[in-house]
Design a protein around this motif. Structure first.
Motif, PDB file in Angstrom:
ATOM      1  N   ASP A 211      43.130  48.058  54.879  1.00 54.47           N
ATOM      2  CA  ASP A 211      41.778  47.515  55.070  1.00 54.47           C
ATOM      3  C   ASP A 211      41.603  46.218  54.260  1.00 54.47           C
ATOM      4  O   ASP A 211      41.888  46.195  53.071  1.00 54.47           O
ATOM      5  CB  ASP A 211      40.769  48.579  54.591  1.00 54.47           C
ATOM      6  N   PRO A 212      41.149  45.125  54.916  1.00 55.81           N
ATOM      7  CA  PRO A 212      41.025  43.844  54.193  1.00 55.81           C
ATOM      8  C   PRO A 212      40.079  43.923  52.995  1.00 55.81           C
ATOM      9  O   PRO A 212      40.274  43.226  51.997  1.00 55.81           O
ATOM     10  CB  PRO A 212      40.496  42.876  55.252  1.00 55.81           C
ATOM     11  N   ARG A 213      39.042  44.794  53.067  1.00 55.86           N
ATOM     12  CA  ARG A 213      38.122  44.936  51.928  1.00 55.86           C
ATOM     13  C   ARG A 213      38.888  45.426  50.702  1.00 55.86           C
ATOM     14  O   ARG A 213      38.721  44.933  49.593  1.00 55.86           O
ATOM     15  CB  ARG A 213      37.002  45.932  52.256  1.00 55.86           C
ATOM     16  N   ASP A 214      39.768  46.402  50.920  1.00 57.56           N
ATOM     17  CA  ASP A 214      40.559  46.941  49.805  1.00 57.56           C
ATOM     18  C   ASP A 214      41.554  45.907  49.295  1.00 57.56           C
ATOM     19  O   ASP A 214      41.743  45.752  48.086  1.00 57.56           O
ATOM     20  CB  ASP A 214      41.304  48.209  50.252  1.00 57.56           C
ATOM     21  N   ALA A 215      42.156  45.187  50.249  1.00 65.97           N
ATOM     22  CA  ALA A 215      43.156  44.188  49.851  1.00 65.97           C
ATOM     23  C   ALA A 215      42.539  43.163  48.910  1.00 65.97           C
ATOM     24  O   ALA A 215      43.154  42.758  47.917  1.00 65.97           O
ATOM     25  CB  ALA A 215      43.723  43.510  51.092  1.00 65.97           C
ATOM     26  N   GLU A 216      41.293  42.784  49.209  1.00 60.08           N
ATOM     27  CA  GLU A 216      40.640  41.770  48.376  1.00 60.08           C
ATOM     28  C   GLU A 216      40.418  42.295  46.952  1.00 60.08           C
ATOM     29  O   GLU A 216      40.691  41.604  45.974  1.00 60.08           O
ATOM     30  CB  GLU A 216      39.309  41.382  49.026  1.00 60.08           C
ATOM     31  N   VAL A 217      39.933  43.522  46.850  1.00 62.66           N
ATOM     32  CA  VAL A 217      39.691  44.095  45.522  1.00 62.66           C
ATOM     33  C   VAL A 217      41.011  44.249  44.760  1.00 62.66           C
ATOM     34  O   VAL A 217      41.089  43.987  43.556  1.00 62.66           O
ATOM     35  CB  VAL A 217      38.989  45.479  45.648  1.00 62.66           C
ATOM     36  N   LEU A 218      42.063  44.634  45.498  1.00 63.85           N
ATOM     37  CA  LEU A 218      43.351  44.921  44.838  1.00 63.85           C
ATOM     38  C   LEU A 218      44.063  43.659  44.357  1.00 63.85           C
ATOM     39  O   LEU A 218      44.931  43.728  43.488  1.00 63.85           O
ATOM     40  CB  LEU A 218      44.272  45.688  45.795  1.00 63.85           C
ATOM     41  N   GLU A 219      43.657  42.544  44.923  1.00 65.80           N
ATOM     42  CA  GLU A 219      44.248  41.247  44.566  1.00 65.80           C
ATOM     43  C   GLU A 219      44.481  41.112  43.052  1.00 65.80           C
ATOM     44  O   GLU A 219      45.565  40.755  42.616  1.00 65.80           O
ATOM     45  CB  GLU A 219      43.285  40.161  45.081  1.00 65.80           C
ATOM     46  N   GLY A 220      43.468  41.407  42.278  1.00 64.00           N
ATOM     47  CA  GLY A 220      43.589  41.188  40.832  1.00 64.00           C
ATOM     48  C   GLY A 220      43.882  42.456  40.037  1.00 64.00           C
ATOM     49  O   GLY A 220      43.796  42.451  38.796  1.00 64.00           O
ATOM     50  N   ALA A 221      44.234  43.549  40.725  1.00 61.83           N
ATOM     51  CA  ALA A 221      44.427  44.829  40.030  1.00 61.83           C
ATOM     52  C   ALA A 221      45.685  44.806  39.161  1.00 61.83           C
ATOM     53  O   ALA A 221      46.655  44.125  39.492  1.00 61.83           O
ATOM     54  CB  ALA A 221      44.517  45.955  41.052  1.00 61.83           C
ATOM     55  N   PRO A 222      45.679  45.539  38.048  1.00 63.53           N
ATOM     56  CA  PRO A 222      46.902  45.663  37.248  1.00 63.53           C
ATOM     57  C   PRO A 222      47.979  46.371  38.064  1.00 63.53           C
ATOM     58  O   PRO A 222      47.661  47.108  38.999  1.00 63.53           O
ATOM     59  CB  PRO A 222      46.474  46.517  36.056  1.00 63.53           C
TER      60      PRO A 222
END
Ligand code: AMP
Length: 427
Positions: A211-222
């Motif tokens: 899901d693109p919404r998740d991908a965006e949030v995960l962008e900066g995840a550790p």
């Protein structure tokens, strides 16, 4: 009126044209495995349900919703959804770890998962897989990836992408879960509803989301690589150095997690061209599972394995199609020629020439049409005249030339011509 019977949804027939491509892939796989010292095993299609629950993990999609399970005479049984659990069970049950320090096994066979069928995703599908038991070192990991890259090139998949990651041990995963949840909680409302639910039950699964919404949030995840222990980090670094030494291409994919819970340390995935494969572009999945043998009641033996989807390999492989199924087409014209033709066909087969005898007694034109349609390279035509003179009309169906060959020369002549063709074709 009787209803038309159809195959179960998601379970496909493989007709001979497709089987030819499947056989080519499977033969190349067996060759590759044997070159690396692997030996074939076959384990049952049906295993106790508890084996998969314990090996794969209760909170996985496979165990939660994809298994074909049933009770038979009070026994809870399941059609195997993957090959590793059964291989590990057999390895322990037959006392193999007590007699061999290192064991290399491979298998090819059908697996069953009640997934939503689409291109490259079926409910019965074939996997070609392998396991190495007893070798803890990163060289085993690198050899496994390298052999896969070579095998894929061999079957005509030159552009596969190899993604590698390390998941550390279960302590590292616990640490990472905490770090990931800390990062995601304040951003929860930006996640897809599905991932919001996963946040509590199995946050690592969110990394798998498309899901693109998740991908965006995960962008900066550790990433998990930041919380690995020193030993796990060293194993991963050595694995990559060994891959470099072998010249095997790879990309580090720090957010790669896979659907099965048993992996430790090295994890890898090999992807083919999305244009061809669509959503099912993962050709191979694999990794270490150093804890499983002990978890299933065996001694503490490290292990690493992979499984490739055979149907996906067939879709992805581009190599030129193999030659026709038949080399020689024997065409008897008329009743009196049939026995002469029968003996000729038998002699050709005895000499290793793939031969079909068409005994329908039709016209020469119809027989030759069929010979061409099935891809035969030569037709051996026998009419009354040929029987009397003990000769055969040998027709080259590609070159469209024809010659009269003495009966006792036919086998040798055909073998020579077929051998010449192979050399021409491979140059
Ligand atoms: P897994 O056992 O889930 O790690 O999958 C290993 C490989 O098996 C995948 O990369 C696919 O190539 C193949 N595979 C898994 N599930 C399916 C399926 N439902 N249909 C076809 N191939 C599959």
């Amino acid at each position: 009126m009787s209803t038309l019977l159809r195959a179960v949804k998601g379970m496909n027939d493989m007709l001979p044209d497709e089987m030819r491509r499947v056989q080519r892939v499977e033969a190349a796989f067996a060759r590759a495995m044997q070159l690396y010292g692997f030996r074939e095993v076959r384990t049952p299609l049906v295993e106790p349900t508890s084996l998969f629950v314990r090996a794969i993990g209760e909170a996985t999609d496979v165990v939660e919703k994809e298994m074909y399970s049933f009770v038979h005479h009070d026994e809870a049984l399941t059609l195997r959804p993957e090959g590793t659990a059964g291989a590990v069970r057999a390895y322990i049950e037959h006392g193999v770890p007590q007699s061999e320090p290192v064991t290399r096994w491979y298998y090819v066979g059908p697996m069953f998962r009640a997934e939503r069928p689409q291109r490259g995703r079926y409910r019965q599908f074939w996997q070609a897989g392998a396991e190495v038991f007893g070798d803890r070192g990163p060289a085993a990991d690198a050899e496994m990836v390298d052999l896969l890259v070579r095998f894929l090139r061999d079957i005509g998949v030159p552009d596969a992408r190899v993604l590698v990651n390390s998941l550390g041990d279960s302590a590292a995963r616990q640490r990472y879960k905490a770090v990931l949840v800390d990062y995601l909680l304040p951003r929860a409302e930006k996640l897809s509803p599905y991932s919001q639910r996963r946040l509590e039950q199995n946050p690592l699964r969110i990394l798998d989301s498309k899901d693109p919404r998740d991908a965006e949030v995960l962008e900066g995840a550790p990433t998990i690589l930041e919380v690995l222990s020193g030993e796990d980090t060293a194993h991963f670094a050595a694995f990559r150095r060994h891959l470099d030494a072998l010249g095997a291409p790879y990309e580090v994919a720090p957010r790669l997690v896979r659907g099965l819970d048993y992996y430790t340390r090295t994890l890898f995935e090999i992807k083919g061209a999305t244009a061809k494969l669509g959503a099912g572009d993962t050709l191979v999945g694999g990794g270490r599972y150093d804890a499983m043998v002990a978890d299933l009641g065996g001694p503490s033996v490290p292990a690493i394995g992979f499984a490739a989807g055979v149907e996906r390999l067939v879709i992805a492989s581009e190599a030129a199609d193999v030659a026709g199924a038949v080399d020689a087409f024997v065409a008897p014209l008329g009743d009196a020629t049939l026995e002469y033709a029968l003996v000729l066909a038998r002699d050709l087969r005895a000499a290793g020439v793939k031969t079909e005898l068409d005994g329908r007694q039709s016209t020469l034109k119809a027989l030759l049409r069929r010979a061409t349609a099935i891809g035969a390279r030569f037709a051996a035509i026998v009419g009354d005249d040929e029987v009397t003179k003990r000769v055969v009309q040998l027709k080259d169906l590609d070159a469209r030339s024809q010659e009269t060959v003495a009966r006792e020369e036919v086998v040798a002549t055909l073998r020579r011509k077929l051998a010449e063709r192979v050399v021409e074709g491979s140059s």
